[in-house]
Design a protein around this motif. Structure first.
Motif, PDB file in Angstrom:
ATOM      1  N   ILE A  37       6.152  -5.718  -1.098  1.00 27.80           N
ATOM      2  CA  ILE A  37       5.744  -5.545   0.294  1.00 27.80           C
ATOM      3  C   ILE A  37       6.950  -5.171   1.150  1.00 27.80           C
ATOM      4  O   ILE A  37       6.863  -4.313   2.046  1.00 27.80           O
ATOM      5  CB  ILE A  37       5.058  -6.825   0.807  1.00 27.80           C
ATOM      6  CG1 ILE A  37       3.731  -7.047   0.064  1.00 27.80           C
ATOM      7  CG2 ILE A  37       4.834  -6.772   2.302  1.00 27.80           C
ATOM      8  CD1 ILE A  37       3.042  -8.338   0.405  1.00 27.80           C
TER       9      ILE A  37
ATOM     10  N   ASN B 262      -2.309  -9.731   0.374  1.00 25.47           N
ATOM     11  CA  ASN B 262      -1.116  -8.962   0.011  1.00 25.47           C
ATOM     12  C   ASN B 262      -1.476  -7.685  -0.738  1.00 25.47           C
ATOM     13  O   ASN B 262      -0.867  -6.630  -0.542  1.00 25.47           O
ATOM     14  CB  ASN B 262      -0.174  -9.815  -0.829  1.00 25.47           C
ATOM     15  CG  ASN B 262       0.556 -10.854   0.003  1.00 25.47           C
ATOM     16  OD1 ASN B 262       0.759 -10.661   1.204  1.00 25.47           O
ATOM     17  ND2 ASN B 262       0.940 -11.958  -0.612  1.00 25.47           N
TER      18      ASN B 262
ATOM     19  N   LEU C   7      -0.644  -3.896   0.455  1.00 23.08           N
ATOM     20  CA  LEU C   7       0.011  -2.887  -0.373  1.00 23.08           C
ATOM     21  C   LEU C   7      -0.851  -1.634  -0.502  1.00 23.08           C
ATOM     22  O   LEU C   7      -0.334  -0.510  -0.516  1.00 23.08           O
ATOM     23  CB  LEU C   7       0.320  -3.453  -1.756  1.00 23.08           C
ATOM     24  CG  LEU C   7       1.474  -4.473  -1.811  1.00 23.08           C
ATOM     25  CD1 LEU C   7       1.550  -5.105  -3.189  1.00 23.08           C
ATOM     26  CD2 LEU C   7       2.791  -3.790  -1.483  1.00 23.08           C
TER      27      LEU C   7
END
Length: 520
Positions: A437, A298, A302
């Motif tokens: 996100i 994640n 990003l």
């Protein structure tokens, strides 16, 4: 006072130009005046020479001093005269001289010149004279010379007056100029003081408007104040960015440390001889490793979104497909939850075409669905709206949970944000990156996400994208929207395909065929 001061340099330049102007004007005036006076002497000498040419030299020899002095009666600019009579052979036959009281200049020698022409000559002591030779009717010549000492005296007095007047004028104008320059530079002094204060760290300092409107200093003041506003805004933004970065680093460190401690603790327990607990220890290590992997993935996503590199492939698509998938995901996660498919705000669902990366947008919807499942009571109704609104393609998910706390509508999209400010999570909690996100992926598609909490309770997450003219019609869209139940074809949540299609940060809930994740 420094010699390099701009005020001093301006005053010096002004006084230098003034002095040069005065000197040039004095020289021109003095030259023209002397030329006029000399011309007047020439006219007087010419008339006197014509008269003396008709007088017998014997009469002049017999004349007394008083008679000779009367020769200068009509010559106001002549102080000394010298008359010399010459015979045909050029020999002097008579001489007369008149002079005023005091030292007299030495007359020039009686040298014949061109008849009737006045010329300038020098006396024996170097003094200036004007001389003319006139022919006599009976033969011979007479030479008349007039001293210019009176003219030189007039010019000397004129130069003295001009010098004194120029000095006084330069002094007075210099004083007035210094006061005027100081007054004109007062706004620049204010700019200097403000610059010193700003250099000392006072970014809120501004330059006062003291110059007349429309002047150069007034325009400079306006430009500098505008620049200072942007500098202060940049400093505030930088300070906020640094504070967010410090919080981000602290949160990342905590989130990485928690699974690492779990892995290290389980490994250490196994090494200490807990053989009977090998399976449970390995499951714990596997769970924490997956959690760590999801967090890193994640964070990398990003980072790619921040660099605008996370949406490599786009194609025409319709948000109705994602709306059907969201409805089926919610039903799969909580079969007792009523899910309604409508248009934006109300009415029947309609086409919502756009250009996008379907896999990334499916991740957005999955995050929002997981958010609803994690933060709303089981069995609470959910409305999914899809269609066009204000010329945009819109997909919204409205739940009936506790809603968004006051003042948190924007903060919930911050990375690692926690509504209660705590770091501790329960076992099902995520790292607080899901909504970050969501916002980044939507922004990468040129859209925006809105989070509102209606007065009646609940929360609504609305995705807005630039619409295109036509939407690609698919069987999955029509079958899902028409049937109102079951999993839509191509949704990616069928039980036989769910393991391969679940993305980073997503899990398959036991007993369910849906990919979902826990999002704060």
């Amino acid at each position: 006072m420094m010699l390099g001061s701009l005020r001093v340099r301006l005053l010096a330049i002004a006084l230098l130009l003034l002095t040069c102007g005065i000197v040039i004007s004095d020289v021109v005036v003095a030259g023209l005046l002397r030329q006029h006076l000399v011309s007047r002497v020439d006219r007087q000498v010419t008339g006197l020479a014509a008269l003396m040419a008709r007088i017998d030299p014997a009469l002049m020899r017999a004349a007394d001093d008083a008679a000779s002095e009367r020769l200068r009666g009509g010559l106001d600019l002549v102080s000394d005269l010298s008359l010399v009579y010459l015979d045909a052979a050029g020999q002097p036959i008579g001489r007369t001289r008149t002079m005023r009281d005091g030292p007299a200049p030495e007359p020039p020698p009686a040298t014949p010149t061109s008849p009737g022409v006045v010329t300038g000559v020098r006396g024996g002591d170097g003094s200036a004279w004007r001389q003319i030779t006139q022919s006599r009717p009976g033969g011979g010549t007479v030479t008349v010379a007039a001293s210019l000492s009176a003219v030189d005296a007039v010019m000397a007095r004129l130069r003295l007056v001009c010098a004194a007047t120029g000095a006084v004028l330069v002094l007075l104008l210099g004083t007035a100029g210094w006061m005027a320059i100081r007054a004109a530079f007062r706004p620049l002094r204010a700019i200097e003081d403000a610059a010193v204060a700003i250099a000392g760290g006072d970014l809120s300092r501004r330059i006062p408007a003291r110059a007349p409107p429309g002047s150069e200093v007034a325009r400079l003041t306006g430009v500098l104040n505008g620049m200072l506003d942007r500098i202060e805004e940049g400093a505030v933004v930088r300070a906020e960015s640094e504070a967010r970065m410090r919080r981000f680093v602290a949160d990342v460190s905590h989130e990485l440390r928690t699974p690492l401690f779990g892995i290290a603790g389980s490994a250490e327990l196994h090494l200490m001889g807990g053989g009977a607990e090998v399976d449970r220890t390995m499951r714990r290590i596997d769970s924490e490793a997956r959690r760590l992997t999801d967090l890193v993935e994640n964070l990398l996503l990003l980072a790619r979104l921040d660099e605008s590199r996370a949406v490599p492939e786009t194609a025409p698509m319709d948000l109705r497909t994602l709306a059907v998938d969201a409805r089926d995901d919610l039903i799969a996660l909580d079969p007792g939850r009523p899910v309604t498919l409508t248009g934006p705000l109300a009415g029947p669902p309609s086409a919502a075409p756009l250009i996008g990366d379907e896999a990334r947008l499916r991740q957005v919807v999955t995050n929002l669905v997981g958010n609803v499942h994690a933060h709303t009571p089981a069995g609470s109704p959910v409305r999914i709206g899809v269609g066009r609104l204000d010329g945009e393609s819109v997909l919204e998910i409205a739940d009936s949970g506790p809603g968004i706390p006051a003042g948190q509508a924007e903060l919930i999209f911050e990375r690692f944000h926690r509504g209660d400010g705590a770091r501790v999570r329960d076992g099902r909690g995520g790292a607080g990156l899901g909504l970050s996100i969501v916002r980044s992926l939507v922004a990468a598609h040129g859209g925006r996400v809105e989070a509102v909490s209606p007065p009646g309770g609940g929360a609504t997450f609305r995705l807005r994208f630039p619409a295109i003219n036509e939407a690609p019609a698919t069987d999955a869209d029509h079958s899902g929207l028409a049937s109102g139940s079951g999993l839509a074809s191509g949704s990616g949540l069928a039980s036989e395909n769910v393991q391969g299609l679940c993305g980073n940060g997503q899990e398959r809930r036991p007993g369910s065929s849906a990919c979902w994740n826990y999002v704060d």
